[in-house]
Design an enzyme around this catalytic site. Sequence first.
Site, short mmCIF file in Angstrom:
data_model
loop_
_atom_site.label_atom_id
_atom_site.label_comp_id
_atom_site.label_asym_id
_atom_site.label_seq_id
_atom_site.Cartn_x
_atom_site.Cartn_y
_atom_site.Cartn_z
N THR A 1 48.91 40.70 33.91
CA THR A 1 49.65 40.83 35.18
C THR A 1 51.18 40.80 35.03
O THR A 1 51.89 40.77 36.03
CB THR A 1 49.23 39.70 36.16
OG1 THR A 1 49.40 38.45 35.51
CG2 THR A 1 47.80 39.85 36.62
N TYR B 1 51.70 48.99 34.36
CA TYR B 1 50.72 48.04 34.89
C TYR B 1 49.80 48.76 35.89
O TYR B 1 48.57 48.66 35.80
CB TYR B 1 51.46 46.87 35.57
CG TYR B 1 50.60 46.00 36.44
CD1 TYR B 1 49.69 45.10 35.89
CD2 TYR B 1 50.70 46.07 37.83
CE1 TYR B 1 48.89 44.30 36.71
CE2 TYR B 1 49.92 45.27 38.66
CZ TYR B 1 49.02 44.39 38.09
OH TYR B 1 48.24 43.60 38.90
N ASP C 1 47.84 47.43 44.84
CA ASP C 1 48.49 48.55 45.54
C ASP C 1 49.40 49.33 44.58
O ASP C 1 49.86 50.42 44.94
CB ASP C 1 49.31 48.03 46.72
CG ASP C 1 50.50 47.22 46.24
OD1 ASP C 1 50.33 46.02 45.96
OD2 ASP C 1 51.61 47.80 46.11
N GLY D 1 43.63 31.68 36.60
CA GLY D 1 44.67 32.45 37.27
C GLY D 1 44.73 32.04 38.74
O GLY D 1 43.93 31.20 39.19
P1 NDP Z 1 47.30 35.65 37.37
O1 NDP Z 1 48.36 36.23 36.51
O2 NDP Z 1 47.57 34.41 38.16
O3 NDP Z 1 46.00 35.37 36.51
C1 NDP Z 1 45.54 36.26 35.55
C2 NDP Z 1 44.66 35.48 34.61
O4 NDP Z 1 44.22 36.38 33.60
C3 NDP Z 1 45.40 34.33 33.91
O5 NDP Z 1 44.59 33.17 33.97
C4 NDP Z 1 45.53 34.83 32.49
O6 NDP Z 1 45.45 33.82 31.53
C5 NDP Z 1 44.30 35.70 32.38
N1 NDP Z 1 44.40 36.60 31.24
C6 NDP Z 1 45.44 37.37 30.85
N2 NDP Z 1 45.13 38.02 29.70
C7 NDP Z 1 43.87 37.63 29.38
C8 NDP Z 1 42.98 37.92 28.31
N3 NDP Z 1 43.32 38.74 27.32
N4 NDP Z 1 41.77 37.34 28.31
C9 NDP Z 1 41.40 36.48 29.29
N5 NDP Z 1 42.19 36.15 30.31
C10 NDP Z 1 43.41 36.72 30.36
O7 NDP Z 1 46.82 36.83 38.32
P2 NDP Z 1 46.28 36.78 39.82
O8 NDP Z 1 45.27 35.71 39.97
O9 NDP Z 1 47.44 36.83 40.73
O10 NDP Z 1 45.57 38.21 39.87
C11 NDP Z 1 44.17 38.38 40.05
C12 NDP Z 1 43.89 39.86 40.16
O11 NDP Z 1 44.62 40.41 41.26
C13 NDP Z 1 44.30 40.69 38.94
O12 NDP Z 1 43.34 41.68 38.73
C14 NDP Z 1 45.62 41.32 39.36
O13 NDP Z 1 45.83 42.54 38.69
C15 NDP Z 1 45.37 41.53 40.84
N6 NDP Z 1 46.58 41.59 41.65
C16 NDP Z 1 47.53 40.60 41.58
C17 NDP Z 1 48.68 40.67 42.34
C18 NDP Z 1 49.73 39.60 42.30
O14 NDP Z 1 50.70 39.69 43.06
N7 NDP Z 1 49.59 38.57 41.47
C19 NDP Z 1 48.92 41.80 43.26
C20 NDP Z 1 47.85 42.77 43.27
C21 NDP Z 1 46.74 42.65 42.50
P3 NDP Z 1 46.77 33.18 30.89
O15 NDP Z 1 47.38 32.36 31.99
O16 NDP Z 1 46.23 32.39 29.75
O17 NDP Z 1 47.63 34.34 30.50
#
Ligand code: NDP
Length: 297
Positions: free
Chosen positions: A66, A129, A106, A10
């Site tokens: 996400t 979410y 947030d 991610g």
């Molecule tokens: P991303 O969506 O970029 O990454 C999330 C990752 O989780 C992806 O690699 C995805 O894999 C993986 N994932 C989803 N479902 C599963 C599953 N069942 N098992 C294993 N892996 C899974 O998110 P961010 O890096 O942006 O977010 C990181 C953290 O920050 C999260 O906790 C998010 O809630 C939080 N956050 C993010 C914000 C944003 O604007 N993005 C804002 C505020 C908080 P795949 O690609 O294969 O689906």
Amino acid sequence: MKILLLGKNGQVGWELQRSLAPLGEVIALDRQAIDGLCGDLSNLSALRATIRQVKPDIVVNAAAYTAVDKAESDTELADLVNAKASEVMAQEAVALNAWLVHYSTDYVFSGQGITPWKESDVTAPVNHYGASKLAGEQAIIDSGCKHLIFRTSWVYGARGNNFAKTMLRLARERETLNVIADQIGAPTGADLIADITALAITKIQGRPELSGLYHLAASGEVSWHGYATHVIEFAKAQGEHFAVTALNPIETSAYPTAARRPLNSRLNPQKLCENFSLHLPDWQSGVTRMLREVLNK
Ligand code: NDP
């Protein structure tokens, strides 16, 4: 030190692979099974077995469901990944006396008012979410495990898609762009989040009193419209050419989505800065750096 990193591909997970590397042995997983280990958060028994097999000193969970709009209808999977899997990690962290580092949002707040949210403020998510992420936080806190939960906002990375790249593409294709101007937050780089995570990990050893919930966002604030304007003006100054001639500010109500979004996404990171002696750079410096990478300037 042995670190189990979940969600390695991610935005944040990718940067964590870099920032955690100097701290110890990092076992980094995505949802694919590898060498008998499983990082799929929707498979709770396999996740539990993986943590038991690895026996990490620290679990860093960057994986999450996400897809904010999709979560409104896909509630079961969002709850499984964002809440139930967090509970399993927390239970296993208790059993191992390990730390659990986790990320939240947030979107646990109502979005009312204009004051940056503190960790102690009342939560009231406006979409599923946000509710599923709040349930994940609560499960971790209730478990009694040593934890760092970083609530962050408006995350971008140079890798993959992000809002700035979308604006650059649309500005090349269209003469007019409408961008939301009444949601306010701080664009926060995945690299900053990963660097602060690594720094915090170096400081928590032997200091369980640092366990807790922390707000982590770049300094300053801006609307999506202000962010888009900054991106396009910066790119123009670097010699990029665009079709766009009008960037119109619109209200959230003019852009209906499946999930409601909070208007006030401001986070107050004072507790993080004080407890870990940190300075958070303004949002423009990280965005400028990302733009230079994206535009190759
Ligand atoms: P991303 O969506 O970029 O990454 C999330 C990752 O989780 C992806 O690699 C995805 O894999 C993986 N994932 C989803 N479902 C599963 C599953 N069942 N098992 C294993 N892996 C899974 O998110 P961010 O890096 O942006 O977010 C990181 C953290 O920050 C999260 O906790 C998010 O809630 C939080 N956050 C993010 C914000 C944003 O604007 N993005 C804002 C505020 C908080 P795949 O690609 O294969 O689906």
